[in-house]
Motif scaffolding. Structure first.
Motif, PDB file in Angstrom:
ATOM      1  N   THR A 150       0.823  -1.215   0.000  1.00  0.00           N
ATOM      2  CA  THR A 150       0.000   0.000   0.000  1.00  0.00           C
ATOM      3  C   THR A 150       0.855   1.262   0.000  1.00  0.00           C
ATOM      4  O   THR A 150       1.826   1.367   0.746  1.00  0.00           O
ATOM      5  N   GLU A 151       0.469   2.220  -0.833  1.00  0.00           N
ATOM      6  CA  GLU A 151       1.184   3.486  -0.921  1.00  0.00           C
ATOM      7  C   GLU A 151       0.236   4.660  -0.699  1.00  0.00           C
ATOM      8  O   GLU A 151      -0.978   4.531  -0.920  1.00  0.00           O
TER       9      GLU A 151
ATOM     10  N   GLY B 291      -2.890   3.450  -2.860  1.00  0.00           N
ATOM     11  CA  GLY B 291      -3.600   2.406  -2.130  1.00  0.00           C
ATOM     12  C   GLY B 291      -2.947   1.070  -2.431  1.00  0.00           C
ATOM     13  O   GLY B 291      -1.739   0.927  -2.388  1.00  0.00           O
ATOM     14  N   SER B 292      -3.779   0.085  -2.798  1.00  0.00           N
ATOM     15  CA  SER B 292      -3.251  -1.223  -3.175  1.00  0.00           C
ATOM     16  C   SER B 292      -3.318  -1.441  -4.682  1.00  0.00           C
ATOM     17  O   SER B 292      -3.210  -2.571  -5.160  1.00  0.00           O
TER      18      SER B 292
ATOM     19  N   LYS C 166       5.753   3.468   1.511  1.00  0.00           N
ATOM     20  CA  LYS C 166       4.644   2.568   1.779  1.00  0.00           C
ATOM     21  C   LYS C 166       3.918   3.074   3.014  1.00  0.00           C
ATOM     22  O   LYS C 166       4.516   3.748   3.863  1.00  0.00           O
TER      23      LYS C 166
ATOM     24  N   ALA D 122      -9.757  -2.801   4.497  1.00  0.00           N
ATOM     25  CA  ALA D 122      -8.468  -3.414   4.143  1.00  0.00           C
ATOM     26  C   ALA D 122      -8.634  -4.912   3.888  1.00  0.00           C
ATOM     27  O   ALA D 122      -9.552  -5.538   4.439  1.00  0.00           O
ATOM     28  N   PRO D 123      -7.775  -5.506   3.083  1.00  0.00           N
ATOM     29  CA  PRO D 123      -6.708  -4.877   2.310  1.00  0.00           C
ATOM     30  C   PRO D 123      -7.187  -4.224   1.032  1.00  0.00           C
ATOM     31  O   PRO D 123      -6.387  -3.651   0.295  1.00  0.00           O
ATOM     32  N   VAL D 124      -8.461  -4.329   0.756  1.00  0.00           N
ATOM     33  CA  VAL D 124      -9.055  -3.680  -0.401  1.00  0.00           C
ATOM     34  C   VAL D 124     -10.476  -3.292  -0.012  1.00  0.00           C
ATOM     35  O   VAL D 124     -11.161  -4.027   0.708  1.00  0.00           O
TER      36      VAL D 124
END
Length: 376
Positions: free
Chosen positions: A116-117, A121-122, A144, A354-356
């Motif tokens: 993730t940045e 994001g992802s 990150k 999270a994670p999406v």
């Protein structure tokens, strides 16, 4: 796909539930991690040739779900054995497997996962962390954010991008970055969420890594990345289902015992029906999680991708609803430390984010499954 659990899975579930019950909601993360490792639960999905249990994500998800249902989930199970262990087992060199898999299986070493940045994001297509060659070494530069457990991990599996020699385009690649690598710094993020595992922002300032830090083929791209992301979604579903089950069990016990107007409050349909609905939603989410795990373990990555996203979505929704209804059932008691539910109000939201996010899962299903045009 089997519709009922095998006797081996049932036995595993019972054994892990007993471990979780001994530790309970006030568990010590390090102690539980160590004991779970000694019993072979942490590495149950890793190859037996490297000290693992020889099972798959199906078995590992059972472990995490049951610990969560006992009130003592181990978030790093999602990251260390599930994502990093799986990627290394499938794509790592022989040296990487020998160095990492036995240690991940016995719990003596852990690995974080950095994808993730701040601005991406992802979204692996927008990742800006880059890796370029400097002689035989690699130099990694980027940032990150929301990376779990970096302070307790021996290394972080970093998702960076390298230039394709044929097209010039950037493609995702995976690198093992030791915690003490020069130029690798971390800053703890101050979270409202209270959890044993902390969140960090990472800065990679020309982090020099040897050639052998690259995991797999630099031209494999998304194939290797999603080999880790699908287990991540499945394990997040297990985490959420376990949390929802814990909240629901607290509410059920309270609804049986709490008496108002000479009757347990659970006798009233306004209390009983929402709890029954929460149970149904959790059970349905578990079925999708089991399907996703089965497909992944069978090697069907495409079908597993769809099922893993659906499982994560369903489990996140079911978890939030179960926690909300549990707190509502207990009334004011639901916000006290005694019952251990109030902290789950925030924690349950993580399963939606999270994670999406659930919105990105809906995008995935609408595009990949339904064939609808993209909006972006």
């Amino acid at each position: 796909m089997p519709t009922t659990e095998t006797d081996e899975h049932k036995s595993l579930r019972e054994a892990v539930a007993a471990l979780g019950k001994r530790h309970g909601r006030t568990y010590d993360r390090e102690t539980l991690w160590s004991e779970a490792a000694k019993l072979g639960y942490l590495g149950v999905n890793l190859p037996d040739a490297y000290g693992g249990g020889g099972g798959g994500i199906s078995e590992l998800s059972i472990v995490l779900e049951e610990l969560g249902a006992a009130g003592c989930p181990l978030l790093m199970m999602v990251v260390s054995p599930a994502i990093c262990g799986t990627v290394i087992a499938r794509f790592g060199t022989q040296a990487q497997k020998q160095e990492w898999l036995p240690a991940l299986a016995d719990g003596t070493r852990t690995m974080a996962f950095g994808i993730t940045e701040p601005d991406a994001g992802s979204n692996s297509h927008r990742i800006t962390t880059t890796a370029h060659r400097d002689g035989t070494d690699w130099l990694l530069t980027g940032r990150k954010v929301f990376i779990s457990g970096v302070d307790i991990a021996d290394a972080t599996l970093i998702v960076g991008r390298t230039e394709d020699s044929r097209t010039g385009r950037l493609k995702p690649c995976l690198f093992i970055a030791p915690r003490d690598a020069e130029g690798f710094t971390r800053r703890r993020i101050d979270m409202e969420l209270q959890a044993a595992e902390k969140q960090f922002e990472l800065t990679l300032d020309d982090v020099r890594l040897p050639a052998e830090a690259l995991v797999g083929d630099e031209d494999a791209g998304l194939l290797q990345l999603f080999a880790g992301l699908n287990p991540e979604r499945i394990m997040t579903a297990a985490f959420a289902i376990g949390m929802g089950r814990y909240a629901l069990s607290q509410a059920i016990t309270y609804a049986r015992d709490r008496t108002v107007w000479n009757a347990p409050i659970g006798a009233h349909q306004a209390i009983a029906h929402p709890l029954a609905q929460a149970h149904i939603d959790l059970e349905l989410a578990r079925l999708m999680m089991q399907k996703a795990a089965h497909l992944y373990d069978a090697g069907d990555d495409v079908a597993a991708g769809e099922a893993a996203n659906m499982a994560k979505y369903a489990a996140g929704e079911a978890c939030v609803k179960a926690v909300d209804q549990a707190v509502h059932t207990l009334g004011g008691n639901g916000l006290t430390r005694e019952f251990g539910l109030a902290s789950l109000i925030t924690a349950a939201r993580v399963a939606r984010i999270a994670p999406v996010s659930r919105e990105m899962i809906l995008n995935y299903v609408s595009h990949q499954t339904l064939g609808l045009p993209k909006s972006y």
